[in-house]
Scaffold this motif. Structure first.
Motif: not given
Length: 403
Positions: A358-363, A185-191
């Protein structure tokens, strides 16, 4: 005390062993959960016990060379008299001709034989796959292994420990499988984050191209305005010259009508040229208005694309919240077996760090999209305002020229 008949004791012992063997075989087979084969130890011991039961009290067959004690004679007789295997359990005791092979005190001739036949009915719950091809069925009878049926406290304790170890291993396998799912799941989110970054970069490039186009259009607009100013100045100068010529021609009108006609034709020609110039200016203005509409449409499409990206970012944030919830549940489950799963706690910590990153990057992406949308709207409004003012100014110039 009365002395017991040794043959009765033998029959009782064989009956008890048959009961233990059949019971142990059924319990182990059900716990095994798969089809049994010929190498399964409880199944081998069952055949050894049954062979001892069938050979009890068997008469010795005299041959030319030696005595031969075998059970194949009565079994062949059973096969000839009763082809259907289901009828053996009901008729084995009263089977005619058994006296020819067994002694009167044999197990098959007494009530114990019927009891064993009844016990064999319970074996219907077992699935076994036996291959007797190439086996030596005339070999010596095997020895009964009594250790399989005698249990002590150490065996019970070891069995409980084995059950606990199996439970811990099952829990470990479950946690590892869940960890693999989380990693995927994390790898898919990274993608997906990488794809969003690429699309965001592409949008920034498109916005830069749009800004360059706006700058070019502004330069072209400025150039058109300068050209219109030059045309207006030339027109005014030409009108002044024409006015002077008209005054001179008016002065000479009295002298020659022909000169007046020529002046009138020249004035008409100049009027047609001025009308054509006005028409060209109006066409240029319409082109600029259409270009302004196209730019507004492009801005709307950019805003729509940015809104879609924001919806995607919201969906990714929800997925990250679900991953956080799963990580919390994993952490609660792993606390139960803390001594055996310390390494998993470290992995979960790293997963939480990655999730926070990932959350920080999304923000940051969301903030950058908001800033981009604000800048785009500001540029679009300023360009529309400039284009509107320019159009009004050109319209006034054309109107002044027509007057």
């Amino acid at each position: 005390l009365a002395v017991k008949d040794p043959t009765a004791v033998e029959r009782a012992n064989l009956l008890n062993m048959a009961k233990l063997s059949i019971k142990g075989l059924i319990e182990s087979a059900l716990s095994f959960g798969r089809t049994l084969d010929s190498d399964y130890p409880p199944l081998q011991q069952f055949f050894v016990v049954m062979e001892h039961c069938l050979k009890h009290g068997l008469k010795v067959r005299k041959s030319f060379l030696s005595y031969n004690k075998t059970i194949w004679g009565p079994l062949e007789l059973v096969e000839k008299l009763y082809p259907e295997a289901e009828e053996i359990a009901a008729s084995v005791r009263d089977l005619p001709g058994l006296n020819e092979f067994y002694e009167y005190h044999a197990l098959m001739m007494e009530e114990e034989g019927a009891v064993i036949v009844g016990l064999l009915v319970g074996l219907n719950v077992i699935d076994a796959n036996l291959c007797v091809k190439g086996e030596d069925l005339d070999s010596q009878v095997g020895v009964i292994d009594f250790s399989m049926y005698l249990k002590n406290e150490d065996d019970i304790g070891s069995k409980e420990r084995n059950v606990q170890i199996a439970a811990i291993l099952d829990q470990k396998n479950y946690v590892e499988e869940l960890n693999r799912q989380l990693n995927s799941t994390v790898s898919s989110l990274h993608t997906r984050v990488d794809s969003l970054e690429k699309s965001n970069t592409k949008l920034i490039e498109e916005l830069a191209i749009a800004k360059n186009n706006i700058i070019k259009l502004q330069e072209e607009n400025h150039q058109l305005r300068s050209e219109n100013t030059l045309i207006l100045m030339k027109t005014q100068h030409h009108l002044e010259v024409t006015k002077v010529d008209v005054e001179a021609e008016l002065q000479t009108y009295r002298h020659s009508r022909q000169g007046l006609d020529e002046m009138y034709n020249e004035a008409r020609r100049q009027l047609r040229e001025e009308s054509q110039l006005r028409q060209d200016i109006e066409n240029e203005l319409m082109v600029q208005v259409s270009m302004k509409h196209e730019i507004e449409l492009a801005m709307k499409l950019l805003e729509k694309d940015i809104h879609e990206k924001q919806d995607t970012l919201i969906g990714l944030r929800q997925q990250l919240d679900e991953v956080k919830a799963i990580n919390i549940e994993m952490y609660q489950k792993l606390q139960v077996s803390e001594d055996a799963m310390k390494e998993k706690n470290e992995i979960i910590g790293r997963l939480e760090d990655k999730t926070n990153q990932i959350t920080a990057t999304m923000k940051q992406l969301e903030q950058s999209d908001k800033d981009l949308l604000t800048q785009t709207r500001t540029i679009a409004m300023s360009f529309v305002k400039c284009a509107s003012n320019e159009a009004q100014h050109q319209y006034k110039l054309v109107k002044d020229i027509s007057f």
